[in-house]
Design an enzyme around this catalytic site. Structure first.
Site, PDB file in Angstrom:
ATOM      1  N   GLU A   1      -3.650   7.756  14.536  1.00  0.00           N
ATOM      2  CA  GLU A   1      -2.962   8.985  14.116  1.00  0.00           C
ATOM      3  C   GLU A   1      -3.924  10.173  14.145  1.00  0.00           C
ATOM      4  O   GLU A   1      -5.019  10.121  13.557  1.00  0.00           O
ATOM      5  CB  GLU A   1      -2.387   8.816  12.694  1.00  0.00           C
TER       6      GLU A   1
ATOM      7  N   ASP B   1       6.209   4.816   5.218  1.00  0.00           N
ATOM      8  CA  ASP B   1       6.175   5.308   3.831  1.00  0.00           C
ATOM      9  C   ASP B   1       6.261   6.841   3.824  1.00  0.00           C
ATOM     10  O   ASP B   1       6.337   7.456   2.764  1.00  0.00           O
ATOM     11  CB  ASP B   1       4.943   4.789   3.076  1.00  0.00           C
ATOM     12  N   SER B   2       6.312   7.439   5.033  1.00  0.00           N
ATOM     13  CA  SER B   2       6.626   8.872   5.127  1.00  0.00           C
ATOM     14  C   SER B   2       8.012   9.136   4.545  1.00  0.00           C
ATOM     15  O   SER B   2       8.382  10.296   4.348  1.00  0.00           O
ATOM     16  CB  SER B   2       6.556   9.343   6.580  1.00  0.00           C
TER      17      SER B   2
ATOM     18  N   GLU C   1      -2.630   0.819   6.441  1.00  0.00           N
ATOM     19  CA  GLU C   1      -3.635   1.824   6.791  1.00  0.00           C
ATOM     20  C   GLU C   1      -5.041   1.330   6.480  1.00  0.00           C
ATOM     21  O   GLU C   1      -5.244   0.637   5.486  1.00  0.00           O
ATOM     22  CB  GLU C   1      -3.383   3.116   5.990  1.00  0.00           C
TER      23      GLU C   1
ATOM     24  N   ASP D   1       6.283  -0.672   6.476  1.00  0.00           N
ATOM     25  CA  ASP D   1       5.021   0.029   6.210  1.00  0.00           C
ATOM     26  C   ASP D   1       4.589  -0.256   4.775  1.00  0.00           C
ATOM     27  O   ASP D   1       5.354  -0.009   3.826  1.00  0.00           O
ATOM     28  CB  ASP D   1       5.278   1.531   6.395  1.00  0.00           C
TER      29      ASP D   1
HETATM   30  O1  KIV Z   1       4.731   6.430   7.220  1.00  0.00           O
HETATM   31  C1  KIV Z   1       4.693   6.793   8.392  1.00  0.00           C
HETATM   32  O2  KIV Z   1       5.656   7.309   8.962  1.00  0.00           O
HETATM   33  C2  KIV Z   1       3.446   6.604   9.099  1.00  0.00           C
HETATM   34  C3  KIV Z   1       3.223   7.461  10.293  1.00  0.00           C
HETATM   35  C4  KIV Z   1       2.780   8.808   9.865  1.00  0.00           C
HETATM   36  C5  KIV Z   1       2.236   6.868  11.196  1.00  0.00           C
HETATM   37  O3  KIV Z   1       2.631   5.834   8.689  1.00  0.00           O
END
Ligand code: KIV
Length: 290
Positions: A187, A49-50, A120, A88
């Site tokens: 992380e 979700d980054s 998460e 994610d």
């Molecule tokens: O969304 C993402 O890329 C992540 C990483 C920061 C672990 O969750």
């Protein structure tokens, strides 16, 4: 082109842990990058979700929606059929209820053909993790710096740097393992904590900013290739400077257009032989409009 590699499935990652072989994991959000990642031989891709920051320019991950995650996961899967792809779960796709968590986790498999999902949180997401596992979905936990709840953490800060904070992480890791997760991501935690949790748990434990002792490493593609400009976390190593390469290329194009050196003869389509005189004759009937 290198020889086609067989896609690794979850059991291979356990064997790799046993043999001490490191897993190479990156994020990817789009078709071309996922193609490059498969070609480069990565073991796993996270459609993180980054993407909220790296693709959409949001200041964090909180605004990211399920639909955005699905669209990007579909593109990545099309490009990398031979890589283990993890979807994610974005903010509020699993926190509200176990039912919503299962429905949304299932979308990653049904619509985007992902191999697993990541979410998460520690002890507080155990009910959702159990429900998703009960639906037959492979789950990767994610503890330490959890960007979706960075407000509660006081910002994007490393975790586990004090005894109390390290203990919370270890207890969370154990609770997630007990719930049945098959993979765990740490992380932004000190290497000592990364090592302890990696050796404590029988499941593969990977790190992004968790030191050198975890069973594998994750990096965000936009950091790795030097594309993301807003900030660079301490744990990032840039392997290229794509921002500079792309900006220079666009600047050079602009200079060529302004200097009328692009397009050149080799970039032009010519009329089929014999057509040009006829075209000129026909063109006489047209007058410039006022
Ligand atoms: O969304 C993402 O890329 C992540 C990483 C920061 C672990 O969750």
């Amino acid at each position: 082109m290198t020889a086609k590699k067989k896609k690794k499935m979850i059991n291979e990652f356990y064997k790799m842990k046993e043999k001490g072989e490191k897993v190479v994991w990156i994020t990817s959000y789009d078709y071309p990058t996922a193609q490059f990642a498969q070609e480069a031989g990565v073991d796993m891709i996270l459609v993180g979700d980054s993407l909220g920051m790296c693709v959409y320019g949001y200041k964090g991950t909180v605004p990211v929606t399920m639909d955005q995650c699905i669209v990007h996961s579909e593109a990545v899967r099309r490009a990398a059929p031979d890589v283990f792809v993890i979807g994610d779960m974005p903010f509020l796709s699993y926190q509200i209820s176990c039912e919503e968590a299962v429905r949304n986790a299932g979308r990653f498999l049904k619509e985007a053909d992902c191999d697993a999902i990541k979410l998460e949180g520690g002890t507080r997401v155990v009910p959702q993790i159990r429900a998703i596992l009960d639906a037959g979905i492979v789950v990767c936990g994610h503890i330490g710096l959890t960007p979706q709840s960075s407000g509660q953490l006081g910002g994007h800060k490393a975790q586990g740097r004090t005894l109390d904070s390290a203990k919370v992480l270890i207890d969370d890791a154990l609770a997630l393992h007990e719930a049945g997760i098959q993979l765990l991501l740490l992380e932004a935690v000190p290497p000592e904590v990364g090592k302890f949790i990696t050796e404590l748990l029988p499941i593969p434990v990977y790190g992004i900013g968790a030191g050198m002792h975890t069973d594998g490493q994750l990096l965000i593609i936009s950091d790795l290739i030097g594309q993301f400009q807003a900030f660079t976390p301490k744990f990032v190593k840039k392997y290229a400077n794509v921002a500079e390469v792309v900006t220079d290329a666009i600047r050079a194009y602009g200079e060529d257009v302004r200097a009328e050196t692009f397009p050149a003869e080799e970039h032009c389509y010519r009329m089929i032989e014999g057509e040009y005189p006829k075209f000129m004759e026909m063109a006489k009937q047209y007058k410039k409009p006022n």
